[in-house]
Design a protein around this motif. Sequence first.
Motif, PDB file in Angstrom:
ATOM      1  N   VAL A  95       0.714  -1.212   0.077  1.00 21.98           N
ATOM      2  CA  VAL A  95      -0.044   0.086   0.096  1.00 21.98           C
ATOM      3  C   VAL A  95       0.875   1.174  -0.025  1.00 21.98           C
ATOM      4  CG1 VAL A  95      -1.705   1.233   1.337  1.00 21.98           C
ATOM      5  CG2 VAL A  95      -1.578  -1.256   1.265  1.00 21.98           C
ATOM      6  N   VAL A  96       0.702   2.180  -0.816  1.00 20.89           N
ATOM      7  CA  VAL A  96       1.534   3.096  -0.950  1.00 20.89           C
ATOM      8  C   VAL A  96       0.852   4.478  -0.517  1.00 20.89           C
ATOM      9  CG1 VAL A  96       2.566   4.706  -2.683  1.00 20.89           C
ATOM     10  CG2 VAL A  96       2.522   2.186  -3.368  1.00 20.89           C
ATOM     11  N   THR A 111      -2.299   2.163  -4.334  1.00 22.44           N
ATOM     12  CA  THR A 111      -1.915   3.802  -4.302  1.00 22.44           C
ATOM     13  C   THR A 111      -3.163   4.364  -3.698  1.00 22.44           C
ATOM     14  OG1 THR A 111       0.056   3.623  -5.792  1.00 22.44           O
ATOM     15  CG2 THR A 111      -1.216   5.697  -4.917  1.00 22.44           C
ATOM     16  N   CYS A 112      -3.013   5.033  -2.448  1.00 23.43           N
ATOM     17  CA  CYS A 112      -4.040   5.800  -1.707  1.00 23.43           C
ATOM     18  C   CYS A 112      -3.692   7.248  -2.059  1.00 23.43           C
ATOM     19  CB  CYS A 112      -4.316   5.367  -0.427  1.00 23.43           C
ATOM     20  SG  CYS A 112      -5.118   3.722   0.115  1.00 23.43           S
ATOM     21  N   TRP A 154      -5.067   4.367   3.952  1.00 18.05           N
ATOM     22  CA  TRP A 154      -3.962   3.471   3.531  1.00 18.05           C
ATOM     23  C   TRP A 154      -3.744   2.804   4.768  1.00 18.05           C
ATOM     24  CZ3 TRP A 154       0.250   3.929   6.761  1.00 18.05           C
ATOM     25  CH2 TRP A 154       0.545   5.135   6.899  1.00 18.05           C
ATOM     26  N   LEU A 155      -3.832   3.136   6.232  1.00 20.01           N
ATOM     27  CA  LEU A 155      -3.667   2.422   7.146  1.00 20.01           C
ATOM     28  C   LEU A 155      -4.678   1.405   7.435  1.00 20.01           C
ATOM     29  CD1 LEU A 155      -2.831   5.078  10.035  1.00 20.01           C
ATOM     30  CD2 LEU A 155      -1.859   3.019   9.360  1.00 20.01           C
ATOM     31  N   PHE A 156      -5.899   1.636   7.000  1.00 22.27           N
ATOM     32  CA  PHE A 156      -6.874   0.488   7.122  1.00 22.27           C
ATOM     33  C   PHE A 156      -6.715  -0.501   6.054  1.00 22.27           C
ATOM     34  CE2 PHE A 156     -11.042  -1.326   6.210  1.00 22.27           C
ATOM     35  CZ  PHE A 156     -11.378  -1.590   7.453  1.00 22.27           C
ATOM     36  N   ALA A 157      -6.309   0.062   4.635  1.00 24.61           N
ATOM     37  CA  ALA A 157      -5.951  -1.046   3.656  1.00 24.61           C
ATOM     38  C   ALA A 157      -5.005  -1.938   4.127  1.00 24.61           C
ATOM     39  CB  ALA A 157      -5.665  -0.270   2.394  1.00 24.61           C
ATOM     40  N   ALA A 158      -3.986  -1.476   4.826  1.00 28.92           N
ATOM     41  CA  ALA A 158      -2.650  -1.919   5.267  1.00 28.92           C
ATOM     42  C   ALA A 158      -3.124  -3.122   6.339  1.00 28.92           C
ATOM     43  CB  ALA A 158      -1.624  -1.269   5.582  1.00 28.92           C
ATOM     44  N   CYS A 217       1.044  -7.600   3.896  1.00 30.15           N
ATOM     45  CA  CYS A 217       1.319  -6.423   3.172  1.00 30.15           C
ATOM     46  C   CYS A 217       2.281  -5.354   3.768  1.00 30.15           C
ATOM     47  CB  CYS A 217      -0.310  -5.687   2.970  1.00 30.15           C
ATOM     48  SG  CYS A 217      -0.213  -4.276   2.294  1.00 30.15           S
ATOM     49  N   MET A 218       2.855  -4.754   2.955  1.00 26.45           N
ATOM     50  CA  MET A 218       3.833  -3.791   3.326  1.00 26.45           C
ATOM     51  C   MET A 218       3.596  -2.273   2.888  1.00 26.45           C
ATOM     52  SD  MET A 218       6.656  -5.252   4.538  1.00 26.45           S
ATOM     53  CE  MET A 218       6.814  -6.919   4.831  1.00 26.45           C
ATOM     54  N   VAL A 219       3.756  -1.145   3.671  1.00 26.50           N
ATOM     55  CA  VAL A 219       3.639   0.243   3.470  1.00 26.50           C
ATOM     56  C   VAL A 219       4.577   0.971   2.916  1.00 26.50           C
ATOM     57  CG1 VAL A 219       2.743   2.236   4.392  1.00 26.50           C
ATOM     58  CG2 VAL A 219       1.558   0.048   5.206  1.00 26.50           C
ATOM     59  N   VAL A 220       4.467   1.505   1.923  1.00 24.59           N
ATOM     60  CA  VAL A 220       5.817   2.448   1.480  1.00 24.59           C
ATOM     61  C   VAL A 220       5.487   3.752   1.870  1.00 24.59           C
ATOM     62  CG1 VAL A 220       6.947   3.083  -0.723  1.00 24.59           C
ATOM     63  CG2 VAL A 220       5.687   1.072  -0.528  1.00 24.59           C
ATOM     64  N   SER A 221       6.113   4.153   2.899  1.00 27.92           N
ATOM     65  CA  SER A 221       5.974   5.487   3.527  1.00 27.92           C
ATOM     66  C   SER A 221       7.421   5.686   4.337  1.00 27.92           C
ATOM     67  CB  SER A 221       4.782   5.503   4.247  1.00 27.92           C
ATOM     68  OG  SER A 221       4.761   6.844   4.879  1.00 27.92           O
ATOM     69  N   ASN A 222       7.706   7.194   4.144  1.00 29.03           N
ATOM     70  CA  ASN A 222       8.701   7.465   5.144  1.00 29.03           C
ATOM     71  C   ASN A 222       7.978   8.326   6.407  1.00 29.03           C
ATOM     72  OD1 ASN A 222      10.791   6.520   3.711  1.00 29.03           O
ATOM     73  ND2 ASN A 222      11.021   8.675   2.581  1.00 29.03           N
ATOM     74  N   ASP A 223       6.829   8.431   6.377  1.00 30.27           N
ATOM     75  CA  ASP A 223       6.028   8.984   7.528  1.00 30.27           C
ATOM     76  C   ASP A 223       6.329   8.243   8.694  1.00 30.27           C
ATOM     77  OD1 ASP A 223       4.226  10.085   9.327  1.00 30.27           O
ATOM     78  OD2 ASP A 223       2.466  10.247   7.841  1.00 30.27           O
TER      79      ASP A 223
END
Length: 416
Positions: A218-219, A279-280, A322-326, A335-341
């Motif tokens: 999830v992006v 992608t969200c 994107w949090l809920f999707a992940a 599932c992996m999240v692509v984020s630098n947050d």
Amino acid sequence: KDAGLQAAFRDESCFSCALRCLCDLGRIAEAEELVGSLRRRGIRPRIRSFMPLVCAHCGIRDPATRAGEAPTPAGLAKAFGHLEAMEALGLLSSEGDLAVVALGAGRARDWPRLLSVLERYGERFARLEAGTLAALEEALRATQGPPAPGAPPLRVLRTTVDADGACTAAPRRVRKVDISDAQWRELEGAAAGLFRKRRGDLDAFRAWLEAQAPFEYVVDAANVGYYGNNSTRRAPGGHCAGQAVAEKTQGEAVRARLSFKQVIAVAETLRKRGSRALTCLHEKYLRKCAELSPQDAAALEQLREAGLLYLTPHGMNDDHYWLFAAVAGPGARTCMVVSNDEMRDHHYDMLAPRFFARWKECHVVRYTMRNHGAGGVALMLRPPPRYSTVVQSHGSAEWFFPAKESDEWLCAIGPE
């Protein structure tokens, strides 16, 4: 005596202060009676209402240094009784409080009770303070030479680990530790709670997710799109400033441009690797922005038609999607999240705090990128570490405790 207590003590803070004084004076029986009076009066206790008695029963003379002697079996049983009473009220001890009962159990050479404390550390904590590690090291060593009844033979040592998780001081390896199924369900419920009163939006998104094939990634499109563009600037008279948020008055400072090219580069990189990535993206970035090129618009439309792009609606926070999707979408477990947050904003406070940090360590992919103008975007994805820097056990005879202030680990391992 009860009448005097009712006249003198009107709230929990008064009781806790008196309780601490009684324990300091060694008047433990009176302190126990005072705790009973607190409960009879219907005043909800706090952790400080119990800890002076826990320290006393664990033989701790000085809570600051944890100096003391081995407790009696009866005293240790009372200390654990108070610990369990706290937990029954939903009062979870800090790592320092648990160190007190760990020391009591270790000095008493009571392995089953020490093991129960180690298991609490494994359930609740990641890295530990230096003082906590010292207390656990003393407690573990106290159950050895020879081993206490029921205790396995253990070597207690300090070590570091390499990039693959291998210990440098022993032939052991720390592992990646994900959250349990029960913890995952709690995190999923917390993510759903972020939608608050907008349950219709959640239901629509959930139904959309259930109609899709599992996602491997999830992006976080806003985080990716703003990468390298975090300065603020002034919006020219009343129209969209690039891909910045459009609804600003003339002259008002707005965020820098969101780069659609960067968002598409991440999505395309994952697609070329054979991975399904969702992608969200918030619809506001498309809704009044004139600088979306025909090529970028076509690429986004292709993603949308393939079920790989979800536009979050007006008035909603795209982070929630994107949090809920992940954590709740198809294939969420892997599932992996692509984020630098770093995910430290206020709305993350609603998530299950004991599990969220561990989930992040296992499921967030970091990235760097360099924009080459017309030449495209050079992207580097950094997957999560191969091991988790959290308290972990491999059976009751192998324990690993990472330090908070350094790269050192405390290990308790069986014979080679």
